[in-house]
Scaffold this active site. Sequence first.
Site, PDB file in Angstrom:
ATOM      1  CG  ASN A   1      -0.430  -0.199   2.491  1.00 35.03           C
ATOM      2  OD1 ASN A   1       0.680  -0.716   2.623  1.00 35.03           O
ATOM      3  ND2 ASN A   1      -1.141   0.200   3.512  1.00 35.03           N
TER       4      ASN A   1
ATOM      5  CD  GLU B   1       4.476  -0.151  13.448  1.00 34.47           C
ATOM      6  OE1 GLU B   1       3.265   0.042  13.644  1.00 34.47           O
ATOM      7  OE2 GLU B   1       5.361   0.258  14.216  1.00 34.47           O
TER       8      GLU B   1
ATOM      9  CB  CYS C   1      -1.946   0.663   8.422  1.00 30.67           C
ATOM     10  SG  CYS C   1      -0.739   1.978   8.423  1.00 30.67           S
TER      11      CYS C   1
ATOM     12  CD  GLU D   1       7.983   0.951  11.238  1.00 32.60           C
ATOM     13  OE1 GLU D   1       7.187   1.595  10.535  1.00 32.60           O
ATOM     14  OE2 GLU D   1       8.594  -0.058  10.828  1.00 32.60           O
TER      15      GLU D   1
END
Length: 484
Positions: free
Chosen positions: A154, A252, A286, A464
């Site tokens: 994505n 993630e 996300c 992150e």
Amino acid sequence: MSTVETTYAGSFIAGAQHRNAGDSLEVVNPADGRRFAEVAAASAADVDAAVQAAHKAQRTWSELAVSKRGEILGRAAHHVEEHLDELIPLLTREQGKTLRDSKIEITKAIDTLMHYVGLSKSLRGAHTPNLDPGVEGYVLRRPLGVVGAIVPWNFPTTLLANKLAPALVAGNAVVAKPAATTPLTTLRFAELLAEGGLPEGVFNVVTGQGSVAGEALVTHEKIRKIAFTGSTPVGERIMAQAARGTKRVTLELGGSDPMIICDDADLAAASSAASMGRFYNCGQACLAIKRVYVFESVADEMIESVVAKAKRLKVGRGDADGTQMGPMHTEAQRAEVAGQVSRSVDAGGDLRTGGGPPEDADLADGFFYAPTVVTDPPHDSAMAVEEVFGPALPIWRVKDLDEAIERANASQFGLGSSVWTRDLKRAREAATRIEAGYTWINSRTKVYDELPFGGWKSSGYGKEHGEEAFDFYTETKSVVLGAS
Ligand code: NAD
């Protein structure tokens, strides 16, 4: 019949193209369903070659001063930036997103590299001068070694940069695996970084399927850490496999971000944020607005506004002028979202717009899905409990903040969240009680390099972005300097 225009060797190892031994991966343009490139997939032996190259390069890289590593990465990132005009259409072609969004994505990836280049100049550690008389202690930070970075389709470049930047500045070498359907931008990105002066072997790319190249990377004995972005089931599998060898992981994973709109919210701003947050990147993000809970008294106005925006969005090929939303990435992804919408509508949700491909005949061969809004599907329906990874937004009416927070937290996911209110007390309460790694208050869902980001619950593990990212690419050691 589709024609293959280009054949790529497949991997990028030790500063050069590497011909993979595996079968061909097809790269398809989501806007028209045409296969336009083939890339050979990496076998376990190809992955081994990449990890060995990284292992060989890592020690020399780690011995450079941290600011020198930053300087080298910064120069390489500038070289990538000089080739934006080449990368942008390539990303649009293999991923489907609009040219504007490809530009935003790749620019953001370069910004992230530069953010960590900046931090390389200011990293400092802890020191305690008087542990005992004449005895002092300090905390030494060492790189992990070779890091495997596994990335979905994505946002192929930003999700890579989030891992690459802190990993390299901290002195690790990296082997990345992009999604099987989006290998091209990543391969070119790696080539450009190498042309820009990143030493050979410090950053390598292997292409291929998750079940072959991905697993070979996760289970390789010289990999010390896997930085993974992708779905929750694959993340859980990786976490289990990483247990052998006690490898580090950051995960993630999926999300189903709630947005709470109170009766005192700026409704115009909130409905723009809902529309932007759900339909950006064709809903394949996300962090995205995936569930809206709006107070009853303002619900009709809010729903009408979002539905009107959804109807106005210009859907089309990512490379066509004026397109605001491109196609979904694959036919399978479109079928998945279509199924979630139709099951939720069958269960009692009210389909307010969309619910299928757009009517435009020119788009019939691509993987398009119209912007969709469904109101009040049951709270146990697919759109409520599953992650909807596409342009379909469920909206529920709630009576108050308590109910909204309860619904927001009734999810296995805990990635992002947002609240819209002019009441500071409500905003603080929501920010405290919502179970998620991010809460935006009266703000669109933008990720900042300055702030740590990572999911709670089934949305992942580790952070992150922010200086905190370094904690996940280093080991610390306490050193005691004695008196004599
Ligand atoms: P996916 O988990 O199927 O694939 C992601 C990557 O993992 C790909 O490169 C794939 O080839 C690889 N992979 C698959 N199986 C593997 C295995 N057994 N071992 C090692 N690697 C394997 O995810 P997807 O469907 O491509 O991506 C969408 C998902 O990613 C969504 O759930 C989305 O929410 C999530 N995502 C999360 C974030 C975040 O930051 N939390 C960001 C973007 C996407």
